[in-house]
Design a protein around this motif. Structure first.
Motif, mmCIF file in Angstrom:
data_model
loop_
_atom_site.group_PDB
_atom_site.id
_atom_site.type_symbol
_atom_site.label_atom_id
_atom_site.label_comp_id
_atom_site.label_asym_id
_atom_site.label_seq_id
_atom_site.Cartn_x
_atom_site.Cartn_y
_atom_site.Cartn_z
ATOM 1 N N THR A 138 0.834 -1.203 0.000
ATOM 2 C CA THR A 138 0.000 0.000 0.000
ATOM 3 C C THR A 138 0.866 1.250 0.000
ATOM 4 N N ARG A 139 0.304 2.321 -0.542
ATOM 5 C CA ARG A 139 0.942 3.638 -0.533
ATOM 6 C C ARG A 139 -0.098 4.653 -0.089
ATOM 7 N N ASP A 140 0.213 5.445 0.939
ATOM 8 C CA ASP A 140 -0.753 6.426 1.417
ATOM 9 C C ASP A 140 -0.608 7.738 0.661
ATOM 10 N N GLU A 141 -1.469 8.696 1.014
ATOM 11 C CA GLU A 141 -1.495 9.959 0.285
ATOM 12 C C GLU A 141 -0.236 10.790 0.481
ATOM 13 N N ASP A 142 0.525 10.501 1.538
ATOM 14 C CA ASP A 142 1.771 11.219 1.776
ATOM 15 C C ASP A 142 2.974 10.536 1.143
ATOM 16 N N GLY A 143 2.736 9.445 0.434
ATOM 17 C CA GLY A 143 3.822 8.733 -0.219
ATOM 18 C C GLY A 143 4.438 7.638 0.613
ATOM 19 N N GLY A 144 3.938 7.436 1.838
ATOM 20 C CA GLY A 144 4.464 6.359 2.664
ATOM 21 C C GLY A 144 4.016 5.004 2.167
ATOM 22 N N VAL A 145 4.897 4.022 2.232
ATOM 23 C CA VAL A 145 4.580 2.683 1.739
ATOM 24 C C VAL A 145 4.639 1.689 2.890
ATOM 25 N N ALA A 146 3.901 0.607 2.748
ATOM 26 C CA ALA A 146 3.868 -0.430 3.780
ATOM 27 C C ALA A 146 3.470 -1.752 3.148
ATOM 28 N N VAL A 147 3.921 -2.837 3.765
ATOM 29 C CA VAL A 147 3.557 -4.182 3.335
ATOM 30 C C VAL A 147 2.488 -4.712 4.285
ATOM 31 N N GLN A 148 1.348 -5.099 3.753
ATOM 32 C CA GLN A 148 0.291 -5.685 4.566
ATOM 33 C C GLN A 148 0.588 -7.161 4.781
ATOM 34 N N THR A 149 0.274 -7.654 5.956
ATOM 35 C CA THR A 149 0.526 -9.059 6.265
ATOM 36 C C THR A 149 -0.710 -9.718 6.858
ATOM 37 N N ILE A 150 -0.778 -11.027 6.693
ATOM 38 C CA ILE A 150 -1.785 -11.859 7.356
ATOM 39 C C ILE A 150 -1.037 -12.710 8.373
ATOM 40 N N SER A 151 -1.452 -12.641 9.621
ATOM 41 C CA SER A 151 -0.718 -13.338 10.682
ATOM 42 C C SER A 151 -1.480 -14.570 11.146
ATOM 43 N N TYR A 152 -0.711 -15.516 11.667
ATOM 44 C CA TYR A 152 -1.262 -16.754 12.218
ATOM 45 C C TYR A 152 -0.563 -17.008 13.540
ATOM 46 N N GLU A 153 -1.336 -17.083 14.606
ATOM 47 C CA GLU A 153 -0.778 -17.211 15.946
ATOM 48 C C GLU A 153 -0.507 -18.677 16.270
ATOM 49 N N LEU A 154 0.740 -18.962 16.621
ATOM 50 C CA LEU A 154 1.110 -20.331 16.984
ATOM 51 C C LEU A 154 0.958 -20.603 18.475
ATOM 52 N N TYR A 155 1.169 -19.558 19.271
ATOM 53 C CA TYR A 155 1.240 -19.797 20.703
ATOM 54 C C TYR A 155 0.617 -18.624 21.451
ATOM 55 N N SER A 156 -0.357 -18.905 22.306
ATOM 56 C CA SER A 156 -0.955 -17.880 23.144
ATOM 57 C C SER A 156 -1.675 -18.538 24.308
ATOM 58 N N LEU A 157 -1.539 -17.971 25.477
ATOM 59 C CA LEU A 157 -2.247 -18.489 26.641
ATOM 60 C C LEU A 157 -3.642 -17.902 26.768
ATOM 61 N N TRP A 158 -3.984 -16.966 25.876
ATOM 62 C CA TRP A 158 -5.240 -16.252 26.050
ATOM 63 C C TRP A 158 -6.273 -16.614 25.000
ATOM 64 N N ASP A 159 -5.862 -17.226 23.935
ATOM 65 C CA ASP A 159 -6.801 -17.579 22.875
ATOM 66 C C ASP A 159 -7.118 -19.065 22.917
ATOM 67 N N THR A 160 -8.143 -19.440 22.178
ATOM 68 C CA THR A 160 -8.494 -20.848 22.012
ATOM 69 C C THR A 160 -8.488 -21.158 20.521
ATOM 70 N N PRO A 161 -7.724 -22.155 20.050
ATOM 71 C CA PRO A 161 -6.870 -23.032 20.865
ATOM 72 C C PRO A 161 -5.608 -22.305 21.327
ATOM 73 N N ASP A 162 -5.079 -22.722 22.471
ATOM 74 C CA ASP A 162 -3.932 -22.034 23.043
ATOM 75 C C ASP A 162 -2.682 -22.185 22.190
ATOM 76 N N VAL A 163 -2.455 -23.380 21.669
ATOM 77 C CA VAL A 163 -1.276 -23.642 20.850
ATOM 78 C C VAL A 163 -1.718 -24.298 19.553
ATOM 79 N N SER A 164 -1.147 -23.843 18.441
ATOM 80 C CA SER A 164 -1.630 -24.279 17.134
ATOM 81 C C SER A 164 -0.658 -25.181 16.391
ATOM 82 N N PHE A 165 0.349 -25.723 17.085
ATOM 83 C CA PHE A 165 1.239 -26.679 16.437
ATOM 84 C C PHE A 165 1.191 -27.994 17.205
ATOM 85 N N LEU A 166 1.787 -29.030 16.655
ATOM 86 C CA LEU A 166 1.698 -30.356 17.255
ATOM 87 C C LEU A 166 2.891 -30.708 18.137
#
Length: 322
Positions: free
Chosen positions: A152-180
């Motif tokens: 993406t590029r904003d109106e001021d000319g700044g650029v950024a890369v958008q990402t999609i994240s996947y959480e492997l480890y968290s004590l607060w979400d369900t499921p808590d851990v997403s690997f085997l």
């Protein structure tokens, strides 16, 4: 008045010929390149915008390629988790079979050993291009995964890369851990109690793999002395683990769907950017083609006019009897 010093007609004809030649050259260039704005001199503002948009489109194309790689990694992890769920179903079936009277629990345990090893094999094998979301080989790997999704590029000319994240480890979400499997500790990631977030199954201290960190937990294994009550506890843990695996599989499936939608959007966006650049700088080929014939005719007429204008001084010789 006629003059042999100043030939106004020839001067005008020469100017017309030069202009016709320049116009013809410009038309031929637009026809050969397909662009009406090919360089900054043609239109500095449009050239600048088009050049920037072309650069952004290349970056977006790279992000689209990254989405394809991410989709492959997610699909690989999903396939591995799906197979792991099938193995857990077989493990549960073995626990049920072990409660039947007359069944040799030791032989059932031999089958359980093979199933558990198959579960580990699935985790290790679920790798794409060196990326494995089901098997951790060090503590440093227990971090979120991210996939480049856009540019993406904003109106001021700044650029950024958008990402999609996947959480492997968290004590607060369900499921808590997403690997085997976490090979650093010999433990597993799918859990049934967030207080013990590094083993495969921890309800009532039962674990499928007894990791190197916590040898005090009871491994889910059968012997001749294993009671039906203990088997029932193991079965409940296996069921809870299966439920967690299903949740992870659902999360991976949703992520795969999102990546697919993002890839479609990125392709549409690339087309829109290309179309936008075309509106700014592309030549109208039908118009330029018709101009070519007109400019060629103008050039030929200008040559004839110059020839006529250059022959006028020669008519003065007749006044001197020449």
């Amino acid at each position: 008045m006629s003059s042999i010093i100043t030939n106004t007609s020839a001067t005008i004809a020469l100017q017309t010929l030069r202009k016709a030649g320049a116009d013809l050259t410009g038309t031929q260039q637009r026809l050969s390149t397909g662009l009406r704005v090919d360089q900054a001199a043609d239109n500095a503002a449009y050239w600048s915008i088009a050049t920037t948009m072309r650069s952004d489109n290349k970056a977006l194309s790279a992000a689209s390629d990254a989405l394809g790689l991410g989709a492959a990694m997610v699909d690989t992890a999903y396939s591995g988790m799906s197979q792991a769920i099938d193995v857990m179903s077989d493990i549960k079936a073995k626990f049920v079979a072990a409660t039947e009277s007359g069944v040799d629990k030791v032989k059932v345990n031999d089958e359980l050993i093979q199933l558990k090893q198959q579960l580990r094999s699935i985790a290790v094998s679920a790798s794409f291009s060196g990326h494995n979301w089901l098997y951790m080989n060090s503590d440093e790997d227990n971090v979120d995964r991210s996939i480049a999704a856009g540019f993406t590029r904003d109106e001021d000319g700044g650029v950024a890369v958008q990402t999609i994240s996947y959480e492997l480890y968290s004590l607060w979400d369900t499921p808590d851990v997403s690997f085997l499997i976490d090979d650093e500790s010999g433990d597993s990631g799918i859990i049934t109690n967030s207080a013990f977030a590094d083993r495969l199954g921890t309800t009532s201290d039962w674990v499928l793999f007894n990791g190197a960190r916590h040898q005090s937990h009871r491994e889910m294994a059968l012997s001749a002395d294993t009671t039906d009550a203990e088997i029932q506890e193991m079965l409940l843990v296996a069921e809870a683990m299966t439920s967690k695996m299903v949740q992870v599989g659902s999360r991976l499936g949703s992520l795969s769907s999102r990546i697919s939608m993002q890839a479609d959007f990125a392709a549409d966006l690339q087309d829109a950017l290309s179309s936008g650049v075309g509106r700014l700088v592309d030549a109208d080929m039908e118009q330029e083609s018709s101009k070519l014939t007109a400019k060629q005719t103008q050039q030929q007429l200008a040559i004839q006019s110059l020839s006529i204008a250059n022959s006028s001084p020669r008519s003065l010789l007749s006044l001197f009897g020449q």
